[in-house]
Write a protein that holds these residues in place. Structure first.
Motif, PDB file in Angstrom:
ATOM      1  N   ALA A  11      13.667  11.346  -0.594  1.00 13.44           N
ATOM      2  CA  ALA A  11      13.545  11.632  -2.025  1.00 13.44           C
ATOM      3  C   ALA A  11      13.594  10.346  -2.845  1.00 13.44           C
ATOM      4  N   PHE A  12      14.489   9.422  -2.490  1.00  7.70           N
ATOM      5  CA  PHE A  12      14.575   8.155  -3.203  1.00  7.70           C
ATOM      6  C   PHE A  12      13.363   7.269  -2.891  1.00  7.70           C
ATOM      7  N   ASN A  13      12.877   7.335  -1.647  1.00 11.12           N
ATOM      8  CA  ASN A  13      11.641   6.626  -1.311  1.00 11.12           C
ATOM      9  C   ASN A  13      10.493   7.074  -2.208  1.00 11.12           C
ATOM     10  N   LEU A  14      10.413   8.377  -2.459  1.00 14.13           N
ATOM     11  CA  LEU A  14       9.340   8.910  -3.293  1.00 14.13           C
ATOM     12  C   LEU A  14       9.437   8.366  -4.714  1.00 14.13           C
ATOM     13  N   ILE A  15      10.661   8.311  -5.262  1.00 19.85           N
ATOM     14  CA  ILE A  15      10.862   7.760  -6.604  1.00 19.85           C
ATOM     15  C   ILE A  15      10.383   6.307  -6.661  1.00 19.85           C
ATOM     16  N   VAL A  16      10.796   5.497  -5.681  1.00 20.87           N
ATOM     17  CA  VAL A  16      10.429   4.081  -5.681  1.00 20.87           C
ATOM     18  C   VAL A  16       8.917   3.918  -5.496  1.00 20.87           C
ATOM     19  N   ALA A  17       8.330   4.699  -4.585  1.00 18.41           N
ATOM     20  CA  ALA A  17       6.883   4.618  -4.363  1.00 18.41           C
ATOM     21  C   ALA A  17       6.125   4.952  -5.639  1.00 18.41           C
TER      22      ALA A  17
END
Length: 205
Positions: A11-17
């Motif tokens: 979920a945090f990867n998605l935000i950063v991406a």
């Protein structure tokens, strides 16, 4: 750096991406982190992999069983509201989002990610507020349309608010335009009023 290393929850990867796809400066910084990581890998001793292990991994990839934990982060499509990494999860732009009302005109759509953190799209009508709340962990909120203000600052398209256990706030969407955000949390929110606390388990917030 954690995104580059692949150590963040999905979920945090998605935000950063999503943010990187909207921010030239951050995309350049990510490229430098990736270069450092690549140099470190080049200096690491390799380990042999059996033919059976390789074949099984390729089978899982081709079957779709291995969902990538780090979404791609291509440059932003200026005509779309949702950045490309988010559109991959939704299956299109905002018109494809399956919104569910959660009260006071606010809607959400929970995205399918790993269980260690959750990601959701939030639709907040112009002038509307999210109930005041604190945090039991980390919350990252990326603005995709419009803007919101709270006790700490004003956040517009492309901005990320980082909130932890020390932050209690009441986000309010700007009057001029409905606000759409992507939020990721690794623990339930801590609502201060009774009704949001009662509704919380049903909305998985």
């Amino acid at each position: 750096m954690a995104y580059s290393a692949g150590s963040l929850p999905e979920a945090f990867n998605l935000i950063v991406a999503a943010h990187v796809s909207m921010c030239d400066e951050c995309r350049a910084q990510l490229a430098s982190f990736d270069s450092v990581g690549g140099a470190l890998l080049d200096g690491t001793d390799s380990e042999p992999v059996s033919q059976e292990c390789f074949a099984e991994t390729m089978r899982l990839i081709s079957s779709g069983a291995l969902r990538p934990e780090k979404p791609s982060s291509p440059c932003a499509d200026t005509k779309a509201i949702l950045p490309a990494p988010v559109r991959e999860y939704v299956g299109g732009d905002v018109d494809k989002v399956k919104w569910k009302p959660i009260g006071m005109g606010v809607k959400q759509a929970i995205l399918p990610t790993s269980k260690d953190a959750s990601a959701r799209l939030l639709y907040i009508p112009a002038g509307a507020a999210v109930p005041d709340h604190g945090h039991r962990g980390m919350e990252l909120t990326l603005v995709l349309q419009g803007a919101f203000v709270d006790e700490t600052d004003r956040f517009a398209r492309g901005d990320i608010e980082i909130a932890d256990e020390e932050v209690t706030h009441t986000p309010v969407a700007d009057i001029g335009e409905d606000c759409i955000c992507l939020a990721a949390t690794d623990a339930p929110l801590r609502f201060n009023k009774l009704i949001p606390r009662i509704a919380q388990p049903f909305f998985r917030i």
